[in-house]
Design a protein around this motif. Structure first.
Motif, mmCIF file in Angstrom:
data_model
loop_
_atom_site.group_PDB
_atom_site.id
_atom_site.type_symbol
_atom_site.label_atom_id
_atom_site.label_comp_id
_atom_site.label_asym_id
_atom_site.label_seq_id
_atom_site.Cartn_x
_atom_site.Cartn_y
_atom_site.Cartn_z
ATOM 1 N N SER A 10 -4.706 -10.306 0.915
ATOM 2 C CA SER A 10 -3.946 -8.937 1.405
ATOM 3 C C SER A 10 -2.997 -9.834 1.821
ATOM 4 N N LYS A 11 -2.876 -11.532 1.813
ATOM 5 C CA LYS A 11 -1.711 -12.073 2.894
ATOM 6 C C LYS A 11 -1.118 -12.382 2.052
ATOM 7 N N LYS A 12 -1.617 -13.278 0.677
ATOM 8 C CA LYS A 12 -0.217 -13.586 -0.328
ATOM 9 C C LYS A 12 1.109 -12.606 -0.637
ATOM 10 N N ILE A 13 2.393 -13.747 0.133
ATOM 11 C CA ILE A 13 3.110 -13.188 -0.284
ATOM 12 C C ILE A 13 3.495 -13.006 -1.116
ATOM 13 N N ILE A 14 4.247 -12.065 -1.953
ATOM 14 C CA ILE A 14 4.266 -11.732 -3.103
ATOM 15 C C ILE A 14 5.890 -11.162 -3.511
ATOM 16 N N ARG A 15 6.983 -10.965 -4.309
ATOM 17 C CA ARG A 15 7.861 -10.736 -4.344
ATOM 18 C C ARG A 15 7.934 -9.513 -5.053
ATOM 19 N N ALA A 16 8.714 -7.814 -5.270
ATOM 20 C CA ALA A 16 8.719 -6.785 -6.212
ATOM 21 C C ALA A 16 10.523 -6.661 -6.211
ATOM 22 N N ARG A 17 10.576 -5.895 -7.662
ATOM 23 C CA ARG A 17 11.624 -5.657 -7.704
ATOM 24 C C ARG A 17 11.308 -4.266 -7.623
ATOM 25 N N ILE A 18 12.544 -3.400 -7.595
ATOM 26 C CA ILE A 18 11.986 -2.208 -7.252
ATOM 27 C C ILE A 18 13.250 -1.511 -7.269
ATOM 28 N N GLU A 19 13.724 -0.594 -8.707
ATOM 29 C CA GLU A 19 14.381 0.237 -9.634
ATOM 30 C C GLU A 19 14.372 1.582 -9.192
#
Length: 781
Positions: A10-19
């Motif tokens: 739950s603490k891991k940083i990820i990247r989201a691409r939101i279109e």
């Protein structure tokens, strides 16, 4: 919206691409995202794209999920999200964005996202407008990213200030600072301005001479109070305004404009004012108060405190609330109960938008001109709705509704449809999207024809759609038909008027067809060279079959019979009674006794007397027989007055006799003769006009309900679409829809485009494309 798998870390940083696609450019969407990301401590960036925006956001899965949900729930007031897609990816710690930024990245190309319609002024701007300590105090062009003009300002896309009418007004230092601050409500508000750097208002005489004074709007309000007619330049064109309590001033306006009878719309300061002269339901309340601020047709109060010549012979009145700062200021300076606000034009011509044009065309109507120096790029009349149950029936689709997209279920290619001759609009399609233009007007004069050409060019440029097919009506003499057949650049195809009506309704609801289509209106050119208008069709997109229609009668004098409903009444009498009509003691016959022999000869010899199956002309006939209206000054006047006779709580269900005549392979005839015969008997028996009107309406409902039931028995088709101007009669529309639904029919009527000819271009575009595809397939073997 796609749901994220939050996983176990739950603490891991990820990247989201939101279109995101939808109405999200020019509405403060990027600063909204910027503030949202900053508030939630997320990093990344947002960029405009061809079809919307792209967001890259770094955070935990739970943070990104919350962020995406907040976008939908807290979006700016004018934003409309059509699609939101989320895709995530793993990233290394060193790749995490260190801040959140707005990236300018509108690409070139032909694809663009939806263009924002014009909006009313927002509550925040109104508060500033009347705040003496605010630098925009009483400034009539106050706006922000949450409000104000859009479509009527835009010259080209993308929506940037240099490509709008605001390009002539350079921002002052304070406005530039607001424009550049992502935390400010006016960040990238392309129309933002103030008294130092923005447009200005002036009051002049019809000769263009300035009226001296410190506050032109205050002076205009004083003149309205004194009974003067003021031409007021708004965001989509000019209004002609007058005090709605002043009978003499309204009479002068009607005389000068050449509009003797047609109801005039009014504007009131607030809902409490409206309550003093009209009644509204919760749904009507919502449309009155909504951001579009259309004219809403409301039931008049009794007694009616406004001048009776605002809406003569009508139980309804068109009402709207203020939607520009200038409107609010007029009511601020004088406590008007209501102001007449009618389109600033000569009857039948487009609404005027430019100052010089206003002087040239309105100088003989207006006593004074309240002008400004901001250009109106493209004019747009006020939209008009009337509630049909909980759904709005659009009578005129214009300001604040265009250029909103109509989503399609079928690929319609890149098509330009030219619409009808009355209540003209055009329609541009691009694959599964259709764009219906604002109300253009009636194409029976050169000004409106030129206006249609200009709107067509502007629409194509603004939406970046290059059509490869042109669609027109079948009538050989319509301007659109002549143009389509004479030009050489594009292939052209004609679509029958009532087929287009049917397909327009089908397209709105994504119906595949075939359907039973009840298309009832005033007139439309039929392939048999007669005038159609009381039609029951079996329709799909590429073809139709005429299953049944009202029995045809002659139109003595052709178009003159539209302007003079008594001619149609005579034609129906002659069909029903033959020469025996002369023995009937009817007021209508006495009034025209010197002309009846000529009418009879015209019918007998088929001299300028085309046959018509029009339901609209049948309404005219009954209205004339009842003595309501022998001549009409505007389209649909007699029919509207016949509807106004109906008493809301009348429970009479009686009908007149009718027959459905079946003859081999020919369309069934829905015979009108027994209806007319019994109406005449009721008139001679001194039955009240409201009783006759009620039974006439009941009869039409029974006729079309019966024919739908018999068609279903034969063809096993259960879907029915209702289209055509006659369905502006909401009593007929609602009663017929209720009766058909009670028989388990699936009944569809218009909700996004007008049921009248203002919506026909949508049907033309889709039917024309389907017919063209079918033609090409046949040519290929």
């Amino acid at each position: 919206m796609a749901q994220l798998d939050t996983g176990t870390d739950s603490k891991k940083i990820i990247r989201a691409r939101i279109e995101i696609s939808g109405i999200i450019q020019g509405v403060g969407f990027r600063p909204f995202i910027y503030r949202l990301a900053k508030t939630q401590g997320l990093t990344g960036h947002i960029a405009n794209t061809a079809a919307g925006v792209t967001i890259e956001i770094d955070g935990t899965a739970l943070e990104i999920e919350s962020f995406a949900q907040d976008i939908t729930c807290e979006k700016p007031p004018l934003a409309s999200i059509e699609e939101l897609h989320v895709a995530r990816q793993e990233i290394e710690p060193d790749d995490i964005h260190r801040s959140f930024q707005i990236v300018e990245s509108i690409p070139a190309g032909k694809k663009i996202g939806p263009i924002t319609p014009d909006s009313d002024v927002c509550d925040n701007c109104l508060a500033e407008l009347f705040d003496p300590d605010n630098r925009r105090y009483l400034y009539p062009f106050i706006n922000c990213t949450d409000c104000g003009p859009r479509y009527t300002l835009i010259e080209k896309t993308p929506y940037d200030r240099p490509l709008t009418a605001m390009k002539h007004f350079e921002l002052c230092g304070r406005c530039e600072a607001e424009f550049s601050d992502p935390f400010d409500r006016r960040f990238h508000a392309q129309a933002t301005c103030c008294p130092v750097c923005g447009p200005a208002v002036m009051l002049t005489t019809p000769a263009g001479q300035s009226v001296e004074g410190s506050d032109p709007i205050h002076m205009a309000a004083d003149l309205l109070q004194a009974g003067k007619i003021i031409a007021i330049k708004g965001i989509g064109g000019f209004h002609l305004a007058v005090n709605a309590l002043d009978h003499k001033a309204i009479a002068r306006l009607r005389e000068r404009k050449g509009r003797p009878d047609k109801p005039l719309a009014v504007m009131a300061a607030n809902l409490d004012r409206i309550k003093t002269f009209a009644t509204f339901s919760p749904d009507e309340h919502n449309y009155l108060r909504g951001r579009a601020k259309p004219i809403v047709l409301l039931q008049q109060n009794s007694p009616f405190p406004l001048a009776e010549n605002v809406a003569p012979d009508n139980r309804f009145i068109g009402v709207m609330l203020p939607y520009t700062p200038m409107h609010y200021l007029l009511f601020h300076y004088h406590d008007f109960k209501a102001l007449v606000m009618t389109s600033g034009n000569l009857s039948g011509s487009p609404v005027v938008k430019d100052n010089d044009e206003a002087y040239a065309k309105l100088a003989n109507i207006a006593d004074y001109f309240l002008l400004h120096n901001r250009t109106i790029v493209t004019q747009a009349d006020d939209s008009v709705i009337r509630m049909s149950g909980s759904y709005p029936a659009l009578y005129r689709r214009a300001r604040a509704f265009i250029p909103a997209v109509v989503k399609l279920h079928y690929n319609s290619g890149r098509t330009l449809a030219l619409g009808a001759i009355i209540k003209n609009t055009i329609c541009l399609t691009k694959e599964k999207e259709a764009f219906l233009s604002q109300h253009i007007g009636d194409l029976d004069n050169r000004d409106t024809q030129l206006h249609q050409i200009n709107i067509s060019r502007h629409f194509q440029s603004l939406l970046r759609i290059e059509p490869d097919l042109l669609v027109h009506d079948l009538h050989p003499d319509y301007p659109g038909t002549r143009y389509a057949r004479s030009q050489k650049e594009l292939p052209a195809i004609g679509v029958q008027h009532h087929h287009a009506h049917a397909v327009s309704c089908m397209a709105e609801h994504g119906l595949a067809g075939p359907v039973i289509a009840l298309t009832l209106d005033g007139n439309g050119y039929g392939p048999d060279n007669t005038v159609w208008g009381g039609e029951v069709l079996l329709a799909d997109y590429h073809t139709f079959e005429r299953l049944a229609h009202l029995s045809p009668v002659a139109m003595p004098g052709g178009d003159a019979a539209i302007r003079e409903p008594w001619r149609m009444a005579f034609s129906h009498l002659y069909r029903a009674f033959g020469p025996g009509y002369k023995e009937l003691n009817l007021q209508m016959l006495h009034a025209h006794k010197n002309t009846l022999d000529i009418m009879q000869q015209m019918i007998d010899r088929s001299i300028n007397s085309p046959l018509t199956s029009s339901c609209g002309r049948l309404f005219d006939s009954v209205a004339a027989l009842l003595g309501l209206r022998h001549t009409a000054s505007f389209e649909g006047q007699a029919a509207a007055e016949l509807e106004m006779l109906l008493e809301p709580n009348d429970r009479d269900t009686a009908t007149y006799p009718f027959k459905i005549v079946k003859s081999g392979a020919k369309p069934w005839l829905l015979t009108v003769k027994p209806i007319i015969t019994e109406i005449v008997h009721d008139i001679l028996a001194n039955k009240t006009p409201h009783r006759i009107s009620r039974r006439f309406h009941n009869t039409l409902v029974a006729v079309f309900t019966s024919v739908c039931r018999e068609i279903r028995d034969e063809k096993s088709i259960n879907q029915v679409v209702l289209s055509g101007g006659v369905f502006q009669n909401l009593n007929l529309h609602q009663q017929l829809k209720t009766n058909l639904a009670a028989l388990s029919f699936a009944v569809y009527s218009h909700e996004q485009v007008p049921t009248n000819d203002g919506g026909i271009a949508l049907g033309q575009a889709l039917a024309g494309r389907a017919m063209w595809k079918r033609t090409k397939l046949k040519a290929q073997g």
